[in-house]
Every structure is written in C-alpha cells, then in structure tokens.
Design an enzyme around this catalytic site. Structure first.
Site, short mmCIF file in Angstrom:
data_model
loop_
_atom_site.label_atom_id
_atom_site.label_comp_id
_atom_site.label_asym_id
_atom_site.label_seq_id
_atom_site.Cartn_x
_atom_site.Cartn_y
_atom_site.Cartn_z
N HIS A 207 14.28 -52.31 40.75
CA HIS A 207 13.67 -51.25 41.57
C HIS A 207 12.18 -51.11 41.22
O HIS A 207 11.33 -51.01 42.11
CB HIS A 207 14.34 -49.89 41.32
CG HIS A 207 15.77 -49.79 41.74
ND1 HIS A 207 16.77 -49.35 40.90
CD2 HIS A 207 16.39 -50.06 42.92
CE1 HIS A 207 17.92 -49.34 41.53
NE2 HIS A 207 17.73 -49.78 42.77
N LYS B 151 29.01 -40.72 45.30
CA LYS B 151 29.93 -39.57 45.22
C LYS B 151 29.93 -38.91 43.85
O LYS B 151 29.85 -37.71 43.73
CB LYS B 151 31.34 -40.00 45.63
CG LYS B 151 31.41 -40.20 47.13
CD LYS B 151 32.82 -40.18 47.66
CE LYS B 151 32.83 -40.42 49.15
NZ LYS B 151 32.50 -41.83 49.47
N ARG C 259 18.14 -59.00 47.20
CA ARG C 259 18.30 -59.83 46.01
C ARG C 259 18.91 -61.17 46.34
O ARG C 259 18.50 -62.20 45.85
CB ARG C 259 19.18 -59.11 44.99
CG ARG C 259 18.53 -57.90 44.37
CD ARG C 259 19.55 -57.03 43.70
NE ARG C 259 20.53 -56.57 44.67
CZ ARG C 259 21.44 -55.64 44.44
NH1 ARG C 259 21.53 -55.09 43.26
NH2 ARG C 259 22.28 -55.27 45.38
N SER D 295 22.35 -51.25 39.76
CA SER D 295 22.63 -50.04 38.97
C SER D 295 24.10 -50.04 38.54
O SER D 295 24.42 -49.68 37.41
CB SER D 295 22.34 -48.79 39.80
OG SER D 295 21.00 -48.78 40.20
#
Ligand code: PNS
Length: 162
Positions: free
Chosen positions: A18, A42, A91, A129
C-alpha cells in the site's frame, strides 16, 4: 485544475505494498487521499482510529497525502471530495476479476470518475493485509513487508491477547 485521487481500501493493516502505491500516486497526482472504508471488513483487527493513526504517521512528512475514513458508496465519497480518480493496486492476474468488476460498477454509478490501476514494486506483489495477519499470528516474520509501526502494533495486539 489540480488532480485529486482517492486510494480506497480497508488497510487492516496498511502494508508496504500500500505504501508503495501511495508513494507512486503522490508523485503522479496533486493530492492523494487514503480513504479507509469503515464498512469493508466485518471484524477488523485494527480499529478505524488505529488504522487512521498508523497511516497518518507513515505519511506524516508527505504534504500531499491525506488520510480519512469514509462510509457508504465509494463513488459518492469521491464526488463529495471533488476527486477525479480512484487508484487501485494490481498485484497479480488474480486481482483482476474483482478489480474489473468494481471499476465497471463504479463507472456505471458515476461515469465521471476514472479508475486507474498501479502496480506495486515486485517485492510486494504477493503480500496482502490478510496474509500479513495470518503469518504474524502464527509466529512468522513480516519484517520489511509492513511499516515498522505496523509490526510493533501487531506485536502489541498479539501479546494483549495472551
Ligand atoms: O482493498 P479492499 O480492502 O478490498 O477495499 C475494498 C473497497 C473498500 C475499495 C470496496 O469494498 C469499496 O469500495 N467499498 C465501499 C462501498 C462501495 O462503494 N461498494 C461498491 C464497490 S463497486
């Protein structure tokens, strides 16, 4: 007119992939807003406040990088901020299908917003992540793949759980 770009995502947590895209975007656009989605994940590992704090700390010396939370539709946020461009990182081919769907849906929702894809440096092309959280929680090394502050915060989260 200055070109304002929005780089949206969950950033739970922000990775060096990022950071690489934001740095490239900051060279290309007059201003880039790192827009952290409040409804994308979530049960995020990092709270919205933590994600904002970390991203702001990482880019504290980049005057044209802004960090902000958003909720609701991305294109509505882009319009509210008078931005013209959505930046997304690509990516691998596996990213393409989801990104293609999102870009075309966003175009249908607001035809004046353009999505631009950027590729991170190849050493970050496999990180996400999700993978960072998984590897770290199982005791793996993530040094060099995330900003040092993220590594430290991951350590605190894991030791806080014990
Ligand atoms: O990189 P991520 O974490 O997968 O980001 C996904 C994100 C936040 C860009 C996407 O979920 C999003 O745009 N959410 C906001 C709600 C919205 O506009 N959804 C429709 C997208 S076509």
């Amino acid at each position: 007119m200055p070109t304002l770009a929005v780089y949206p995502g969950s950033f739970d947590p922000i990775t060096n992939g990022h950071v690489d895209i934001i740095t490239r975007g900051a060279r290309l656009f007059d201003r880039i807003i790192v827009a952290i989605a409040s409804n994308a994940e979530k049960s995020p590992l990092f709270t919205m406040e933590e994600r904002i704090e970390i991203a702001r700390a990482v880019f504290h010396d980049a005057p044209n990088v802004e960090v902000e939370a958003f909720d609701g539709l991305l294109v509505d946020y882009v319009q509210r901020r008078h931005a013209q461009v959505i930046v997304r990182g690509l990516r691998a081919v596996s990213d393409f299908e989801y990104e293609f769907q999102m870009a075309l849906m966003n175009r249908r929702l607001n035809g004046s917003v353009e999505t631009i894809f950027m590729m991170p440096a190849e050493q970050y092309s496999y990180i996400s992540s999700r993978l960072i959280k998984e590897v770290f929680s199982l005791g793996g090394r993530v040094h060099g793949l995330v900003p040092d502050m993220v590594e430290e915060r991951l350590r605190q989260k894991v030791s806080g759980r014990k």
